[in-house]
Scaffold this active site. Structure first.
Site, short mmCIF file in Angstrom:
data_model
loop_
_atom_site.label_atom_id
_atom_site.label_comp_id
_atom_site.label_asym_id
_atom_site.label_seq_id
_atom_site.Cartn_x
_atom_site.Cartn_y
_atom_site.Cartn_z
N HIS A 32 -1.39 8.13 6.18
CA HIS A 32 -1.85 6.87 5.63
C HIS A 32 -3.25 6.57 6.16
O HIS A 32 -4.13 6.20 5.39
CB HIS A 32 -0.86 5.75 5.99
N CYS A 51 0.81 -1.22 0.00
CA CYS A 51 0.00 0.00 0.00
C CYS A 51 0.84 1.28 0.00
O CYS A 51 0.29 2.37 0.03
CB CYS A 51 -0.96 -0.02 1.18
N LYS A 72 -8.86 8.86 3.17
CA LYS A 72 -9.48 7.54 3.05
C LYS A 72 -10.88 7.49 3.66
O LYS A 72 -11.64 6.56 3.40
CB LYS A 72 -8.59 6.47 3.68
N PHE A 83 1.91 -3.60 3.82
CA PHE A 83 2.24 -4.91 4.36
C PHE A 83 3.72 -5.21 4.09
O PHE A 83 4.29 -4.79 3.09
CB PHE A 83 1.39 -5.99 3.70
N HIS A 140 -9.63 2.81 1.08
CA HIS A 140 -8.20 2.51 0.93
C HIS A 140 -7.96 1.98 -0.48
O HIS A 140 -8.39 0.87 -0.83
CB HIS A 140 -7.80 1.48 1.97
N GLU A 185 0.70 5.18 13.67
CA GLU A 185 1.07 6.31 12.81
C GLU A 185 0.91 7.64 13.54
O GLU A 185 1.76 8.53 13.42
CB GLU A 185 0.23 6.31 11.53
#
Length: 406
Positions: free
Chosen positions: A302, A162, A331, A394, A336, A313
């Site tokens: 993110h 991502c 998002k 990931f 996402h 985060e």
């Protein structure tokens, strides 16, 4: 590579907010969530997603061309076309050998694979399409873009889950700095909202389970968040060295002033518990931009709406940027977009810098009390000289862009 001056001269978007930069930006600034029940997921445990509305591939690309392309490539070609036009460039007249393509995606074309696997099981191997591999291979994202626009320079697809779109833009910046290209089409595209992929995410516990209230499901940094909503789309930026862009009279929308990347080296799916990798990428981007934390007025985080990612985060942002820049996760509107997320959010960050407008974080009703960050819950007019756009993936892959006013 500190001191590299790279201009953003063109922007293109295909997102759940709409087809084009204008509709997408309007949806994000309005805080209008795109999540809805998805008929393609009717047999899944989680049945919601963020789809691109009104995307007619036959009309936009021609029926014959569209038939030979997976949606992740279709989205990219439409976004790239908009970005090239926005930059005032004509592929019929440019020196293609000096035009590169660097795009990111996490998975390629899983929808094509699933459809052809069904053909294999139901009708036999002799009926599988010869287009299976040319349609689904991840590298075809850049390959087809090169064919469409006559870009014969360096051509590659990057996959950092991502963070892919952000990594692609950072890599493109390096190509310009090394004089490998004069123009790079950079960004990311993704079309992973398929029954099999979404079943996998659901089994991991990564997705929001709010099928009874889809519009409220993606809620970054909110105390009641319970997972992300998957989306699809593409973002493409035209990048040039700033001196070259100004020499040809191009409008410079913003500058990619810095880039940082890191690996958590910790876990397949969970971030480092202290956000060490995120912090490293944020600090590297600032150093590359020759900037201080006090220079940053906005960060497009993110912000996936998952319980652990948002918490980790937020802690990293607070450590690196203690002066409290205004934080947004778009998002909440788009969901996402996986490998395309960083590219789309880089476009939103360029617009925030250019317009002095920080979009809100949709569905933020109550900030998680464990977080010490200032999250925008309404559109906010404020001068933004420098913004950061942050992505994580990931495998513990992190990437951050520093985007400065032109």
């Amino acid at each position: 590579m500190s001191g590299i001056d790279v201009a953003v001269t063109g922007l293109g978007l295909v997102t759940p907010g709409g087809v084009g930069v204008g509709p997408s930006w309007a949806a994000v600034c309005a805080g209008r969530p795109a999540a809805a029940l998805d008929p393609a997921l009717k047999d899944n445990v989680v049945r919601i997603s963020c789809r691109v509305p009104g995307f007619d591939a036959d009309e936009l690309l021609g029926a014959r061309r569209a038939h030979r392309l997976d949606p992740f490539v279709r989205f990219a070609l439409v976004a790239a076309r908009e970005a090239i036009a926005d930059a005032g460039l004509d592929p019929r007249t440019w020196d293609g050998a000096r035009v590169g393509v660097v795009l990111g995606c996490a998975d390629g074309g899983p929808g094509t694979v699933e459809a052809q696997h069904h053909v294999l099981r139901e009708r036999g191997a002799a009926k599988v399409s010869p287009l299976l591999l040319p349609m689904q291979l991840p590298n075809m994202l850049a390959g087809q873009t090169a064919m469409e626009f006559g870009a014969t320079g360096p051509n590659l697809v990057v996959a950092t889950a991502c963070a892919s779109g952000t990594t692609a833009i950072g890599t493109a910046r390096d190509l310009l700095a090394l004089d490998r290209c004069d123009i790079v089409l950079a960004g990311g595209s993704e079309a992973m909202v398929t029954p099999l992929v979404m079943a996998g995410f659901a089994q991991m516990g990564a997705l929001s389970g709010r099928s009874d209230d889809p519009a409220a499901a993606s809620r970054p940094f909110d105390a009641d968040r319970d997972g992300f909503v998957a989306g699809e789309g593409a973002g493409v930026l035209v990048l040039e060295r700033t001196a070259d862009a100004r020499a040809r009279g191009a409008g410079v929308r913003a500058r990619i002033a810095g880039y940082g990347a890191s690996a958590d080296a910790h876990h397949m799916t969970r971030p480092h518990p202290e956000g060490a990798g995120i912090e490293q990428a944020l600090r590297a981007a600032l150093a590359d931009a020759d900037a201080t934390p006090a220079d940053v007025r906005h960060i497009n985080a993110h912000g996936t709406s998952t319980p652990l990612n948002d918490l980790v985060e937020a802690a990293a942002i607070d450590r690196v940027l203690p002066d409290g820049p205004l934080v947004t996760s778009t998002k909440g509107v788009t969901g996402h977009l996986l490998g395309a997320a960083g590219a789309v959010e880089a476009v939103f960050s360029v617009l925030a810098v250019e317009q002095g407008l920080v979009p809100p974080t949709a569905n933020l009703d109550r900030l998680d009390p464990r977080m010490d960050i200032e999250v925008a819950d309404a559109p906010t007019r404020t001068p933004v000289e420098l913004a950061l756009s942050n992505s994580c993936g990931f495998g513990g892959q992190n990437a951050t862009l520093a985007i400065a006013r032109a």
